[in-house]
Design an enzyme around this catalytic site. Structure first.
Site, PDB file in Angstrom:
ATOM      1  CG  ASP A 174      -1.845   1.179   1.293  1.00 38.16           C
ATOM      2  OD1 ASP A 174      -1.743   2.080   0.428  1.00 38.16           O
ATOM      3  OD2 ASP A 174      -2.692   1.221   2.214  1.00 38.16           O
ATOM      4  CB  SER A 232      -4.563  13.403 -15.025  1.00 37.41           C
ATOM      5  OG  SER A 232      -5.861  13.594 -15.546  1.00 37.41           O
ATOM      6  CB  SER A 248      -7.477  15.993 -13.957  1.00 37.90           C
ATOM      7  OG  SER A 248      -8.574  15.482 -14.694  1.00 37.90           O
ATOM      8  CE1 TYR A 281      -6.748  11.297 -10.391  1.00 34.83           C
ATOM      9  CE2 TYR A 281      -7.549  12.773 -12.105  1.00 34.83           C
ATOM     10  CZ  TYR A 281      -6.847  11.645 -11.725  1.00 34.83           C
ATOM     11  OH  TYR A 281      -6.251  10.863 -12.682  1.00 34.83           O
ATOM     12  CE  LYS A 335      -3.176  11.361 -11.082  1.00 38.80           C
ATOM     13  NZ  LYS A 335      -2.048  10.391 -11.039  1.00 38.80           N
ATOM     14  CB  THR A 374      -8.827   2.492 -16.059  1.00 39.13           C
ATOM     15  OG1 THR A 374      -9.401   3.602 -15.350  1.00 39.13           O
ATOM     16  CG2 THR A 374      -7.827   2.991 -17.095  1.00 39.13           C
TER      17      THR A 374
END
Length: 252
Positions: free
Chosen positions: A59, A137, A139, A150, A154, A185
């Site tokens: 993790d 991304s 984004s 997010y 990013k 995905t």
């Protein structure tokens, strides 16, 4: 092509989507591939398709997970040539809707985990004259509605890529990123099943389709290869032409 024969490539988030496609692509080009993600069974399934592979279940949002990944990757084949920082997650919602836990989950996975693993493996990359490829991304270049966590994460990766490329001046380590747009995905499965939403995306993508994971994997392999030996500090949109637009709608 076998551009990576004898080299060791670490791919995080390798159990599905872009990460799995990337791991398979490097495997086809002769690399020893270390697959890192949280779920052992999914990693094993991907590794079965790769001639020379090891899996490390970890993790990366935790310090212990990063230590496990770094030591496992280093020990797997005795060297590290390429690090693909692909692991990531997203939480939807406005600032009024996203709580501390959601924000922390995204930041720890998408930013802090990336920084920790890159730092841990930096001596190995220096020793091999290797390079890093980030999955950022579109984004991380502009904002989205309802995705501020997010976007922030990013955006951090986009600029981390640039800054690390500058800091690597004396080491020879290259650092680049891909900036995908809408890609099919597991993370986007709910979006893919929404025909009306998909249609809105396709209005903005000149190539007229979402990306497949392999579309992104092929560009990652290019950036990691000697073909891109003078490419450094780049955030490369892999977006079907989305970023070619100034944002205005198609004209009749």
């Amino acid at each position: 092509m076998e551009r990576f024969t004898g080299k060791t490539v670490i791919v995080t988030g390798a159990s599905s989507g872009i990460g799995a496609a990337t791991a398979r692509r490097f495997g086809r080009e002769g690399a020893n591939v270390v697959l890192v993600s949280r779920t052992q069974s999914k990693l094993d399934a991907v590794a079965a398709d790769i001639p020379s592979a090891r899996v490390v279940a970890a993790d990366l949002s935790t310090r212990d997970g990063v230590r496990t990944a770094a030591s496992g990757a280093r020990e797997a084949f005795g060297r590290v040539d390429v690090l693909v920082n692909n692991a990531g997650t997203a939480v939807m919602g406005s600032i009024e809707e996203v709580g501390e836990d959601g924000w922390s989950e995204v930041m720890e996975t998408d930013v802090t985990g990336v920084w920790r693993l890159t730092k841990a493996l930096w001596p190995d990359l220096k020793a091999s004259g290797g390079n890093v490829v980030m999955t950022s991304s579109v984004s991380g270049i502009g904002g989205d509605w309802g995705m501020h966590a997010y976007n922030a994460a990013k955006g951090a990766i986009t600029n981390l890529t640039r800054a690390l490329a500058l800091d690597a001046r004396e080491s020879g380590v290259r650092v680049n990123a891909v900036n995908p747009s809408f890609t099919k995905t597991e993370l986007t499965s709910g979006m893919v099943e929404n025909d009306a939403l998909v249609a809105k995306f396709l209005e903005r993508i000149p190539l007229g389709r979402p990306a497949e994971p392999e579309d992104i994997a092929d560009v990652i392999a290019f950036l990691a290869s000697d073909d891109a030996r003078f490419v450094n500090g780049v955030n490369l949109p892999v977006d079907g032409g989305l970023s070619a637009s100034n944002g205005q709608p198609p004209q009749a």
